[in-house]
Design an enzyme around this catalytic site. Structure first.
Site, mmCIF file in Angstrom:
data_model
loop_
_atom_site.group_PDB
_atom_site.id
_atom_site.type_symbol
_atom_site.label_atom_id
_atom_site.label_comp_id
_atom_site.label_asym_id
_atom_site.label_seq_id
_atom_site.Cartn_x
_atom_site.Cartn_y
_atom_site.Cartn_z
ATOM 1 N N ARG A 98 -0.911 7.921 -30.049
ATOM 2 C CA ARG A 98 0.170 7.427 -29.195
ATOM 3 C C ARG A 98 -0.101 7.704 -27.727
ATOM 4 N NH1 ARG A 98 2.566 3.509 -30.014
ATOM 5 N NH2 ARG A 98 1.680 3.039 -27.981
ATOM 6 N N LYS A 133 4.841 2.940 -4.867
ATOM 7 C CA LYS A 133 5.860 2.839 -5.925
ATOM 8 C C LYS A 133 5.188 2.983 -7.291
ATOM 9 C CE LYS A 133 8.791 -0.065 -3.031
ATOM 10 N NZ LYS A 133 9.387 -1.409 -2.818
ATOM 11 N N LYS A 165 7.820 3.030 9.554
ATOM 12 C CA LYS A 165 8.742 2.014 9.058
ATOM 13 C C LYS A 165 10.023 2.043 9.879
ATOM 14 C CE LYS A 165 7.175 0.976 4.577
ATOM 15 N NZ LYS A 165 7.567 0.727 3.189
ATOM 16 N N GLU A 199 5.695 -1.134 10.944
ATOM 17 C CA GLU A 199 6.468 -2.212 10.322
ATOM 18 C C GLU A 199 7.400 -2.857 11.347
ATOM 19 O OE1 GLU A 199 8.886 -1.844 6.377
ATOM 20 O OE2 GLU A 199 10.281 -1.453 8.024
ATOM 21 N N ASP A 220 7.648 -7.434 7.564
ATOM 22 C CA ASP A 220 8.467 -7.109 6.407
ATOM 23 C C ASP A 220 9.546 -8.157 6.156
ATOM 24 O OD1 ASP A 220 9.262 -5.328 4.266
ATOM 25 O OD2 ASP A 220 11.010 -4.845 5.492
#
Length: 301
Positions: A98, A133, A165, A199, A220
């Site tokens: 597994r 992510k 950002k 960004e 963005d």
């Protein structure tokens, strides 16, 4: 390529999680002298990734297990293909099954999805890249899988590059500070090898950012029309990354705008594991006793 030093601690942790005090099922049901041969079989087509990780799950469970015939990471395969063969003590093979499958199914799913995105950009200069992510603890595995699918990697961690950002810029320019001046000051404090990316979410921010001498500008959530305008405005003065609203329906049009990089969080944060199974035959004292298909990709919990 993944190194064994990256693979071994993660796989050991997964094995310990799955059988913290041993596998009571195998210990109760499987004779200690039972040997097994098994085939890793594709239930659907895709791009392979995670061969070394699958092998580690087997051999770290029992050093007597041998994995052979592994197809190469990055190889395309059809449904029904045999991707690897496993031989060794039956209890060990069944215990490792597994965990080994969990890794190779997810990594092959990422590689397969990445290959679909890359195929949509053929004929353009755009590169498909991943994001941060990723599943905590599995970033190295998942980013390896992206490369297996023909994609590229963004910065690996927060330690690798400066990426300013919107929230960073809001703090940096608090009190009405000039954006260009603030970014120039940042640039002077960075080592000459440190990449600086900023960004923007509006076309009118681009000139102020370019004036600071940044390396990459991230556009963005721009529309296709805005991306075209942004590429023309930047005109080669920095690398251009497109981010946001990227999916298999939009990525081709985004690539045709002339951007250099397209970052796709979906490669790792919402991928479907590929359906692979381990078909196992059990043998007693090296004599064929019976064959059973355990079909772990579908039938084993």
């Amino acid at each position: 390529m993944l190194s064994y030093n990256q693979i071994e601690p993660v796989v050991r942790m997964a094995l310990a999680e799955d059988a913290p005090w041993g596998d009571v099922t195998c210990e109760s049901l499987i004779p200690v002298d039972a040997a097994a041969t098994a085939r890793l079989v594709a239930r659907e087509s895709g791009v392979f990734s995670g061969g070394a990780v699958f092998s580690a799950a087997m051999t770290l469970t029992d050093a007597r297990i041998r994995v052979s015939g592994l197809i190469g990471d990055g190889s395309f395969f059809e449904a029904g293909a045999v991707l690897a063969e496993v031989t060794g003590p039956a209890g060990g093979v069944l215990q490792a099954e597994r965990v080994g499958l969990n890794f190779v199914q997810r990594m092959s799913g990422i590689a397969t999805l990445t290959a679909r995105y890359v195929a949509e950009t053929v004929g353009t200069a755009a590169r498909i890249v991943d994001t941060r992510k990723t599943t905590p603890g599995l970033r190295a595995f998942e980013r390896h899988a992206v490369r297996c699918g023909g994609g590229s990697n963004h910065r690996f961690s927060l330690s690798d590059a400066v990426m300013a950002k919107d929230n960073h810029l809001a703090v940096l320019t608090a009190g009405g500070r000039d954006l260009t001046e603030a970014l120039r000051e940042v640039r002077t404090r960075l080592g000459h090898t440190v990449h600086l990316e900023v960004e923007v979410d509006r076309l009118d921010q681009i000139e102020a950012v370019l004036a600071a001498g940044v390396d990459t500008i991230m556009l963005d959530n721009f529309s296709i029309e805005q991306l075209v305008d942004g590429v023309a405005l930047i005109a080669g003065r920095a690398l251009i990354e497109a981010s946001g609203s990227v999916n298999l329906d939009t990525v081709a049009a985004i690539a045709r705008t002339g951007v250099d990089i397209i970052s796709v969080g979906a490669l790792t944060h919402s991928v479907r594991s590929l359906d692979l199974g381990l078909d196992v035959g059990l043998y007693m004292a090296h004599e064929l006793a019976h064959e059973v298909e355990l079909g772990s990709g579908v039938h084993r919990p």
